[in-house]
Design a protein around this motif. Structure first.
Motif, PDB file in Angstrom:
ATOM      1  N   LEU A   1       0.831  -1.208   0.000  1.00  0.00           N
ATOM      2  CA  LEU A   1       0.000   0.000   0.000  1.00  0.00           C
ATOM      3  C   LEU A   1       0.863   1.254   0.000  1.00  0.00           C
ATOM      4  CD1 LEU A   1      -2.901  -0.916   2.475  1.00  0.00           C
ATOM      5  CD2 LEU A   1      -2.956  -0.874  -0.030  1.00  0.00           C
ATOM      6  N   ALA A   2       2.027   1.184   0.636  1.00  0.00           N
ATOM      7  CA  ALA A   2       2.961   2.321   0.625  1.00  0.00           C
ATOM      8  C   ALA A   2       3.423   2.601  -0.793  1.00  0.00           C
ATOM      9  CB  ALA A   2       4.155   2.020   1.531  1.00  0.00           C
ATOM     10  N   ALA A   3       3.707   1.520  -1.538  1.00  0.00           N
ATOM     11  CA  ALA A   3       4.103   1.667  -2.944  1.00  0.00           C
ATOM     12  C   ALA A   3       2.955   2.248  -3.760  1.00  0.00           C
ATOM     13  CB  ALA A   3       4.519   0.309  -3.509  1.00  0.00           C
ATOM     14  N   LEU A   4       1.751   1.764  -3.511  1.00  0.00           N
ATOM     15  CA  LEU A   4       0.575   2.251  -4.232  1.00  0.00           C
ATOM     16  C   LEU A   4       0.352   3.737  -3.979  1.00  0.00           C
ATOM     17  CD1 LEU A   4      -2.009   1.802  -5.904  1.00  0.00           C
ATOM     18  CD2 LEU A   4      -3.154   1.128  -3.766  1.00  0.00           C
ATOM     19  N   ASN A   5       0.487   4.159  -2.733  1.00  0.00           N
ATOM     20  CA  ASN A   5       0.275   5.573  -2.398  1.00  0.00           C
ATOM     21  C   ASN A   5       1.319   6.469  -3.046  1.00  0.00           C
ATOM     22  OD1 ASN A   5      -2.054   5.141  -0.906  1.00  0.00           O
ATOM     23  ND2 ASN A   5      -0.954   4.885   1.031  1.00  0.00           N
ATOM     24  N   GLN A   6       2.547   5.966  -3.153  1.00  0.00           N
ATOM     25  CA  GLN A   6       3.589   6.716  -3.854  1.00  0.00           C
ATOM     26  C   GLN A   6       3.230   6.852  -5.336  1.00  0.00           C
ATOM     27  OE1 GLN A   6       6.921   8.140  -3.241  1.00  0.00           O
ATOM     28  NE2 GLN A   6       5.870   8.383  -1.285  1.00  0.00           N
ATOM     29  N   PHE A   7       2.670   5.798  -5.896  1.00  0.00           N
ATOM     30  CA  PHE A   7       2.265   5.813  -7.299  1.00  0.00           C
ATOM     31  C   PHE A   7       1.133   6.812  -7.521  1.00  0.00           C
ATOM     32  CE2 PHE A   7       0.010   3.644 -10.963  1.00  0.00           C
ATOM     33  CZ  PHE A   7       0.974   3.968 -11.909  1.00  0.00           C
ATOM     34  N   LEU A   8       0.203   6.876  -6.585  1.00  0.00           N
ATOM     35  CA  LEU A   8      -0.905   7.828  -6.688  1.00  0.00           C
ATOM     36  C   LEU A   8      -0.410   9.265  -6.574  1.00  0.00           C
ATOM     37  CD1 LEU A   8      -3.538   5.924  -4.499  1.00  0.00           C
ATOM     38  CD2 LEU A   8      -3.506   6.142  -7.004  1.00  0.00           C
ATOM     39  N   GLU A   9       0.600   9.472  -5.726  1.00  0.00           N
ATOM     40  CA  GLU A   9       1.218  10.806  -5.621  1.00  0.00           C
ATOM     41  C   GLU A   9       1.843  11.181  -6.964  1.00  0.00           C
ATOM     42  OE1 GLU A   9       1.338  13.127  -3.462  1.00  0.00           O
ATOM     43  OE2 GLU A   9       0.852  12.309  -1.499  1.00  0.00           O
ATOM     44  N   PHE A  10       2.511  10.217  -7.561  1.00  0.00           N
ATOM     45  CA  PHE A  10       3.146  10.435  -8.864  1.00  0.00           C
ATOM     46  C   PHE A  10       2.109  10.813  -9.918  1.00  0.00           C
ATOM     47  CE2 PHE A  10       3.760   8.019 -12.889  1.00  0.00           C
ATOM     48  CZ  PHE A  10       4.698   8.847 -13.484  1.00  0.00           C
ATOM     49  N   LEU A  11       0.934  10.207  -9.844  1.00  0.00           N
ATOM     50  CA  LEU A  11      -0.135  10.485 -10.806  1.00  0.00           C
ATOM     51  C   LEU A  11      -0.903  11.768 -10.476  1.00  0.00           C
ATOM     52  CD1 LEU A  11      -1.619   6.877 -11.189  1.00  0.00           C
ATOM     53  CD2 LEU A  11      -0.142   8.071 -12.815  1.00  0.00           C
ATOM     54  N   ASN A  12      -0.472  12.441  -9.398  1.00  0.00           N
ATOM     55  CA  ASN A  12      -1.133  13.675  -8.939  1.00  0.00           C
ATOM     56  C   ASN A  12      -2.581  13.440  -8.508  1.00  0.00           C
ATOM     57  OD1 ASN A  12       1.075  15.496  -9.369  1.00  0.00           O
ATOM     58  ND2 ASN A  12       0.664  15.391 -11.568  1.00  0.00           N
ATOM     59  N   VAL A  13      -2.824  12.263  -7.945  1.00  0.00           N
ATOM     60  CA  VAL A  13      -4.154  11.963  -7.389  1.00  0.00           C
ATOM     61  C   VAL A  13      -3.984  11.469  -5.955  1.00  0.00           C
ATOM     62  CG1 VAL A  13      -5.366  11.555  -9.553  1.00  0.00           C
ATOM     63  CG2 VAL A  13      -4.071   9.684  -8.497  1.00  0.00           C
ATOM     64  N   GLY A  14      -3.207  12.228  -5.199  1.00  0.00           N
ATOM     65  CA  GLY A  14      -2.944  11.861  -3.813  1.00  0.00           C
ATOM     66  C   GLY A  14      -4.201  11.747  -2.969  1.00  0.00           C
ATOM     67  N   LYS A  15      -5.265  12.412  -3.393  1.00  0.00           N
ATOM     68  CA  LYS A  15      -6.514  12.366  -2.624  1.00  0.00           C
ATOM     69  C   LYS A  15      -7.139  10.970  -2.638  1.00  0.00           C
ATOM     70  CE  LYS A  15      -9.306  14.117  -6.511  1.00  0.00           C
ATOM     71  NZ  LYS A  15     -10.207  15.204  -6.949  1.00  0.00           N
ATOM     72  N   LEU A  16      -6.649  10.104  -3.538  1.00  0.00           N
ATOM     73  CA  LEU A  16      -7.162   8.743  -3.609  1.00  0.00           C
ATOM     74  C   LEU A  16      -6.373   7.770  -2.726  1.00  0.00           C
ATOM     75  CD1 LEU A  16      -7.884   8.258  -7.438  1.00  0.00           C
ATOM     76  CD2 LEU A  16      -9.506   8.794  -5.616  1.00  0.00           C
ATOM     77  N   LYS A  17      -5.358   8.258  -2.038  1.00  0.00           N
ATOM     78  CA  LYS A  17      -4.500   7.377  -1.253  1.00  0.00           C
ATOM     79  C   LYS A  17      -5.291   6.538  -0.256  1.00  0.00           C
ATOM     80  CE  LYS A  17      -1.224  10.196   0.238  1.00  0.00           C
ATOM     81  NZ  LYS A  17       0.085  10.620   0.789  1.00  0.00           N
TER      82      LYS A  17
END
Length: 291
Positions: free
Chosen positions: A77-93
């Motif tokens: 999940l930590a990796a997934l959240n980093q990926f979401l930050e990269f996609l500029n959709v951190g609100k989906l973390k």
């Protein structure tokens, strides 16, 4: 409901861009490889429909919980959240699973000083001097297995090894006995400069290979396989250092920890040791008063 409704489509091409993103953030190579593997697993879960939203992400979290241990789930999940930050959709973390901290080590995983010496002696008896030295180096300095690359002939000669890892710089002072052993090994194996722990072809020794070599010592050394992994020698160093000095701040510096709370985990005792201490306190200080 806004998060549930919001969605974004993920393309395969963004994976390589994510790797570069992690590199730019100065993540360690091992971390990058781990995150990349985790995100590929996530994309495999998505199958043909690569459109993600909060609902899909929560479904993925539930799927992970059913298949993996909690610590592994949180890591992915930590990796997934980093990926979401990269996609500029951190609100989906997605929130990681809360785990109550265990104040004790598991007895079946605690490596003792005697067992460490057995492993070193077994490696030497089998002609694996380099492996024995690798174990000694971790156990005598508290370094991470990934940090053996900082052990060069030049640094060993100086008695100080500068380490830069996880965005932090620290200096390791070598015990004299370890320094002599390392220099003797380099002299006998004609390693005049550069890395100390190298393959026959002169390449840096791979940590996964070192781990496998350590595991092979289990039967002849008489040490449980569950206790034989590189990080356990680091834990052993921490426990011994703290037992002798009681200096947790200095230990945190040696281990490269930003928080003493992390260091406390390394100095934890087993439940058996705690039970013995508790029994002794009660017998001597409490029950004695009532007799």
């Amino acid at each position: 409901m806004e998060q549930m409704d919001f969605s974004i489509e993920v393309s395969e091409s963004e994976i390589e861009k994510f790797a570069d993103y992690l590199y730019q953030k100065e993540n360690a190579k091992a971390t990058i490889n781990k995150y990349m593997a985790d995100i590929k697993k996530f994309l495999s879960f998505l199958a043909d429909d690569k459109r993600i939203n909060k609902k899909v992400l929560l479904q993925y979290k539930e799927w992970l919980v059913q298949k993996y241990a909690v610590n592994s789930v949180n890591s992915m999940l930590a990796a997934l959240n980093q990926f979401l930050e990269f996609l500029n959709v951190g609100k989906l973390k997605v929130k990681r699973i809360k785990v109550q901290k265990q104040p004790f080590l598991q007895d079946q995983k605690e490596l003792t000083e005697k067992e460490c010496r057995k492993l070193i002696a077994t490696a030497m008896a089998e002609g694996k001097e380099q492996l024995a030295l690798c174990i000694e180096t971790i156990a005598c300095t508290g370094i991470r297995i990934s940090e053996i690359k900082f052990f060069t002939v030049e640094r060993v000669k100086s008695g100080k090894v500068e380490i830069y890892n996880k965005g932090k710089y620290r200096r390791i002072f070598l015990p004299k006995v370890l320094q002599r052993k390392l220099l003797s090994y380099c002299h006998n194996n004609q390693i005049a400069e550069g890395w100390v722990f190298v393959t026959k072809n002169g390449k840096l020794k791979d940590r996964s290979n070192i781990w496998r070599e350590m595991k092979r010592l289990k039967e002849k050394a008489g040490v449980a396989e569950s206790k034989i992994f590189p990080h356990n020698f680091r834990h052993l160093f921490a426990r011994i250092y703290y037992k002798v000095t009681k200096d947790i701040t200095g230990l945190a510096d040696l281990l490269g920890h930003s928080s003493i709370n992390v260091t406390r985990i390394y100095t934890a005792t087993t439940e058996t040791v705690f039970q013995k201490k508790l029994d002794k306190i009660v017998e001597q200080e409490i029950l004695e008063c009532t007799t």
